[in-house]
Design an enzyme around this catalytic site. Structure first.
Site, mmCIF file in Angstrom:
data_model
loop_
_atom_site.group_PDB
_atom_site.id
_atom_site.type_symbol
_atom_site.label_atom_id
_atom_site.label_comp_id
_atom_site.label_asym_id
_atom_site.label_seq_id
_atom_site.Cartn_x
_atom_site.Cartn_y
_atom_site.Cartn_z
ATOM 1 N N LEU A 104 0.805 -1.473 -0.095
ATOM 2 C CA LEU A 104 -0.417 -0.243 0.223
ATOM 3 C C LEU A 104 1.109 1.077 0.150
ATOM 4 O O LEU A 104 0.319 1.883 -0.782
ATOM 5 C CB LEU A 104 -0.794 -0.144 0.913
ATOM 6 C CG LEU A 104 -1.818 -1.178 0.742
ATOM 7 C CD1 LEU A 104 -3.071 -1.319 2.780
ATOM 8 C CD2 LEU A 104 -3.632 -0.273 0.300
ATOM 9 N N ASP A 140 11.202 3.925 4.313
ATOM 10 C CA ASP A 140 10.716 2.125 4.980
ATOM 11 C C ASP A 140 12.189 1.749 4.776
ATOM 12 O O ASP A 140 13.315 1.559 4.603
ATOM 13 C CB ASP A 140 10.481 1.268 2.821
ATOM 14 C CG ASP A 140 9.802 0.242 3.377
ATOM 15 O OD1 ASP A 140 8.590 -0.382 3.441
ATOM 16 O OD2 ASP A 140 10.248 -0.579 3.523
ATOM 17 N N ASP A 176 14.258 4.748 11.047
ATOM 18 C CA ASP A 176 12.921 4.557 12.089
ATOM 19 C C ASP A 176 11.338 5.500 12.156
ATOM 20 O O ASP A 176 13.121 5.877 13.193
ATOM 21 C CB ASP A 176 13.656 2.918 13.115
ATOM 22 C CG ASP A 176 12.715 2.563 13.518
ATOM 23 O OD1 ASP A 176 11.884 2.378 13.446
ATOM 24 O OD2 ASP A 176 13.256 1.128 15.020
ATOM 25 N N ILE A 177 10.658 4.819 11.599
ATOM 26 C CA ILE A 177 10.097 6.839 12.781
ATOM 27 C C ILE A 177 9.258 6.012 13.828
ATOM 28 O O ILE A 177 8.463 6.673 14.400
ATOM 29 C CB ILE A 177 9.023 6.599 11.283
ATOM 30 C CG1 ILE A 177 8.382 5.177 10.612
ATOM 31 C CG2 ILE A 177 9.736 7.246 10.348
ATOM 32 C CD1 ILE A 177 7.215 4.865 11.536
ATOM 33 N N ASN A 206 2.114 4.888 7.230
ATOM 34 C CA ASN A 206 1.206 3.263 5.955
ATOM 35 C C ASN A 206 2.695 2.482 7.670
ATOM 36 O O ASN A 206 2.190 1.275 7.417
ATOM 37 C CB ASN A 206 1.434 3.680 5.227
ATOM 38 C CG ASN A 206 1.615 2.126 4.114
ATOM 39 O OD1 ASN A 206 0.155 1.401 4.141
ATOM 40 N ND2 ASN A 206 2.308 1.644 3.986
ATOM 41 N N TYR A 234 -2.087 -6.781 16.941
ATOM 42 C CA TYR A 234 -2.834 -5.527 15.152
ATOM 43 C C TYR A 234 -3.518 -4.813 15.915
ATOM 44 O O TYR A 234 -3.960 -3.929 15.503
ATOM 45 C CB TYR A 234 -2.217 -6.785 14.269
ATOM 46 C CG TYR A 234 -3.128 -6.000 13.163
ATOM 47 C CD1 TYR A 234 -2.008 -5.359 12.148
ATOM 48 C CD2 TYR A 234 -4.286 -6.295 12.148
ATOM 49 C CE1 TYR A 234 -1.916 -4.946 11.587
ATOM 50 C CE2 TYR A 234 -4.410 -5.627 11.015
ATOM 51 C CZ TYR A 234 -3.443 -5.046 10.596
ATOM 52 O OH TYR A 234 -3.684 -4.494 9.384
ATOM 53 N N LYS A 281 -4.383 -1.332 15.843
ATOM 54 C CA LYS A 281 -5.232 -0.045 14.842
ATOM 55 C C LYS A 281 -6.131 -0.004 15.300
ATOM 56 O O LYS A 281 -6.686 1.418 15.189
ATOM 57 C CB LYS A 281 -5.233 -1.250 13.890
ATOM 58 C CG LYS A 281 -4.570 -1.307 12.960
ATOM 59 C CD LYS A 281 -3.505 -1.073 12.461
ATOM 60 C CE LYS A 281 -2.785 -0.875 11.171
ATOM 61 N NZ LYS A 281 -2.352 -0.290 10.269
ATOM 62 N N THR A 290 -1.447 -7.621 0.511
ATOM 63 C CA THR A 290 0.089 -6.708 0.648
ATOM 64 C C THR A 290 1.103 -8.428 1.364
ATOM 65 O O THR A 290 0.008 -9.099 1.825
ATOM 66 C CB THR A 290 -0.336 -5.602 1.585
ATOM 67 O OG1 THR A 290 -0.982 -6.048 2.775
ATOM 68 C CG2 THR A 290 -0.940 -4.416 1.221
#
Length: 308
Positions: free
Chosen positions: A19, A38, A73-74, A100, A171, A175, A205
């Site tokens: 995505l 990334d 690394d965000i 994302n 997860y 989310k 994905t």
């Protein structure tokens, strides 16, 4: 380049594949200059490579667009700060942040290790918070200096976060947290001209191919409803100045379908006017439940593989 994002600068996290890659390419096609972030990790967060981000940058440039790669690394303060710094150094501004990045470590709750819980919460929830925090600080400073941006944030949630998902406790929790973060950020940042929305995509994905293999298989003919690029037009519009006035919303996007989610809202209610006994409270709940618009459900309950 021309398009609804012409002149804008967008940073997209997790943009090396799936995505994120589709969003980065679509933003560039609409005129945005793109920071492609990334880490190049595996489906469970293992390893790492700068290759995927660089490859997407090469694709954008080959089509006449502008892009730079970022491999920080965000989910760390340093990485999130350097994402913003990369945009400012390369293009002098930041207008849009698309959060994302993420990966999966699915297990049934009784088998879910603490490390797997922490890793998934870190990349999804903390990985949304930190880039958002640094971008918001920049936009606040710009607003105070008289250079208000028509800034946009597009977060990535999931049906698992909206309805729960068997085998994905970590997860789904992350989310769901992203939805709450989106609502808070939309309210707090409105004064600076920043709009914040979230998208819950359904697309093919590396993550969904593992969990929902049959549903995500590409058709041999006809419209490929699960192609990641189907979600990107909505993301691009939300990322653009054309989306003025739309903030604090959550959208589901799948194939050619877009749904505005209504979220938590008051349903059937009753008021005794004084304290209930436990038995009375239980009886009241039994009477209220049939009045729900939709019965409670768990997303993917039949499809998610039990990881025993």
């Amino acid at each position: 380049m021309t398009g609804i994002c012409a002149g804008r600068v967008a940073a997209v996290t997790g943009a090396g594949r799936g995505l994120g890659r589709a969003h980065a390419l679509a933003l560039a096609a609409e005129g945005a200059r793109v920071v492609v972030n990334d880490l190049g990790v595996g489906p469970g967060g293992e390893g790492g490579s700068a290759g995927p981000a660089r490859q997407v940058v090469d694709e954008i440039r080959a089509c006449g667009g502008e892009a730079v790669a970022h491999s920080g690394d965000i989910a760390t303060t340093e990485g999130a700060a350097s994402l913003l710094a990369t945009a400012l150094d390369a293009y002098g501004r930041l207008d849009t942040l698309v959060n994302n990045a993420g990966f999966l470590r699915d297990r049934m709750l009784v088998n879910l290790d603490e490390d797997d819980w922490d890793a998934v919460l870190r990349v999804h929830l903390k990985g949304h918070f930190l880039p958002l925090k640094h971008a918001a600080g920049y936009w606040r400073a710009e607003h105070r200096a008289g250079r208000a941006r028509r800034a946009r944030v597009v977060n990535t949630t999931s049906g698992a976060g909206l309805l729960g998902s068997v085998g994905q406790g970590n997860y789904a929790a992350a989310k769901a947290g992203i939805v709450a973060l989106t609502l808070v950020a939309a309210a707090e940042l409105a004064r600076y001209g920043v709009q914040v929305n979230a998208v819950a995509p359904a697309a093919r994905t590396r993550m969904t191919e593992q969990t929902f293999a049959d549903a995500m298989a590409a058709p041999t003919t006809g419209f490929d409803a699960m192609a990641p690029g189907n979600v990107s037009p909505l993301v691009v519009w939300l990322a653009s100045a054309d989306s003025a006035g739309v903030s604090g919303e959550v959208f589901e996007a799948e194939g050619g379908r877009i749904t505005v989610m209504e979220g938590w809202h008051p349903g059937p209610t009753t008021d005794k006017g004084r304290r209930w006994t436990p038995a009375e409270a239980g009886g009241a709940v039994r009477e209220l439940l049939p009045g729900l618009r939709e019965p409670g459900a768990v997303y993917g309950a039949a499809a998610a593989p039990p990881r025993d």
